[in-house]
Design an enzyme around this catalytic site. Structure first.
Site, PDB file in Angstrom:
ATOM      1  N   ASP A   1      43.667  39.613  37.815  1.00 30.25           N
ATOM      2  CA  ASP A   1      43.868  38.422  38.634  1.00 30.25           C
ATOM      3  C   ASP A   1      45.338  38.021  38.572  1.00 30.25           C
ATOM      4  O   ASP A   1      45.796  37.427  37.599  1.00 30.25           O
ATOM      5  CB  ASP A   1      42.993  37.280  38.133  1.00 30.25           C
ATOM      6  CG  ASP A   1      41.504  37.596  38.226  1.00 30.25           C
ATOM      7  OD1 ASP A   1      41.130  38.382  39.109  1.00 30.25           O
ATOM      8  OD2 ASP A   1      40.729  37.063  37.417  1.00 30.25           O
TER       9      ASP A   1
ATOM     10  N   GLU B   1      45.138  32.814  40.407  1.00 29.24           N
ATOM     11  CA  GLU B   1      43.980  32.007  40.770  1.00 29.24           C
ATOM     12  C   GLU B   1      44.412  30.554  40.645  1.00 29.24           C
ATOM     13  O   GLU B   1      44.919  30.138  39.603  1.00 29.24           O
ATOM     14  CB  GLU B   1      42.804  32.279  39.843  1.00 29.24           C
ATOM     15  CG  GLU B   1      42.189  33.654  40.008  1.00 29.24           C
ATOM     16  CD  GLU B   1      40.974  33.833  39.117  1.00 29.24           C
ATOM     17  OE1 GLU B   1      39.848  33.873  39.645  1.00 29.24           O
ATOM     18  OE2 GLU B   1      41.151  33.916  37.883  1.00 29.24           O
TER      19      GLU B   1
ATOM     20  N   GLU C   1      39.715  44.524  36.564  1.00 31.05           N
ATOM     21  CA  GLU C   1      40.225  43.536  37.516  1.00 31.05           C
ATOM     22  C   GLU C   1      41.463  42.857  36.932  1.00 31.05           C
ATOM     23  O   GLU C   1      41.488  42.499  35.756  1.00 31.05           O
ATOM     24  CB  GLU C   1      39.125  42.503  37.778  1.00 31.05           C
ATOM     25  CG  GLU C   1      39.532  41.302  38.591  1.00 31.05           C
ATOM     26  CD  GLU C   1      38.407  40.282  38.675  1.00 31.05           C
ATOM     27  OE1 GLU C   1      38.699  39.123  39.027  1.00 31.05           O
ATOM     28  OE2 GLU C   1      37.240  40.625  38.381  1.00 31.05           O
TER      29      GLU C   1
END
Length: 216
Positions: free
Chosen positions: A131, A134, A129
């Site tokens: 990101d 965020e 993953e």
């Protein structure tokens, strides 16, 4: 989407508006997750080496304790569609997973998890993953989460890294990730609501992420 999940197009019709709490006629929904499609039946796969990924956000109403996110995960383009066990595929949102190795997925590699289902009985799965962003209007971070196995992986035992078992750091995926948070890194005037910050989160702004390689 709007009545059930609180998702609608913005006034310019070039983006989306996501509401956190949506009260429908039969239930109340909290949060939402959207996928980028590359046609009717396939997810969009991004090739990012020596390119940049850019989007505009407005988090002026996203308060402390909430989290808006844009991230990439290692999903199958067809959502594990095989025409036999999984006839739904990406069109219906199957194939999701992330580096947190969630227990509550309804489908895993095309197999429906419906027998004696509850959020703890389903075998967890994990995969890499990234990101990209965020944040709320007070804090922001970007975080890569790597895994030692490629692709969506069903896990058992300690390789799942379950918190309840005290094995968070024994799993195949880095659940904490290697994040970059400017405030924690010492630059406390970079991001926040108001003109005193370099990035004023009370106004719309752009996120630009470049993936530059050593060989160009």
């Amino acid at each position: 989407y709007k009545r059930t999940y609180g998702v609608s197009t913005n006034s310019y019709r070039d983006g989306v508006v996501l509401s956190f709490v949506t009260k429908g006629p039969y239930s109340t929904n909290y949060g939402s997750r959207l996928y980028v499609m590359d046609g009717e039946d396939t997810y969009k796969h991004y090739k990012l080496k020596n390119r940049e990924f850019t989007f505009d956000v407005d988090v002026s109403n996203l308060r402390c304790g909430l989290n808006g996110a844009v991230y990439l995960v290692e999903m199958d383009r067809k959502g594990d569609y095989d025409g036999v066990r999984n006839k739904a595929g990406a069109k219906y949102g199957t194939g999701y997973c992330d580096a947190q190795c969630p227990h509550d997925l309804k489908f895993v590699q095309g197999e429906a998890n419906v027998k004696d289902w509850d959020s703890e009985s389903v075998p967890p799965t994990g995969h890499a993953e990234m990101d990209i962003w965020e944040a709320n209007n007070m804090a922001t971070a970007f975080t890569p989460h790597v895994c030692t196995k490629a692709g969506l992986t069903k896990c058992e035992g300690s390789e799942c890294g379950d918190n309840d078992a005290g094995e968070r750091y024994l799993g195949i995926c880095d659940k904490d990730g290697c994040d970059y948070n400017s405030y924690r890194m010492g630059e406390q005037s970079f991001y926040g609501a108001g003109s005193d910050f370099a990035v004023d989160s009370s106004r719309q702004f752009s996120i630009v992420t470049q993936f530059i390689t050593t060989d160009g």
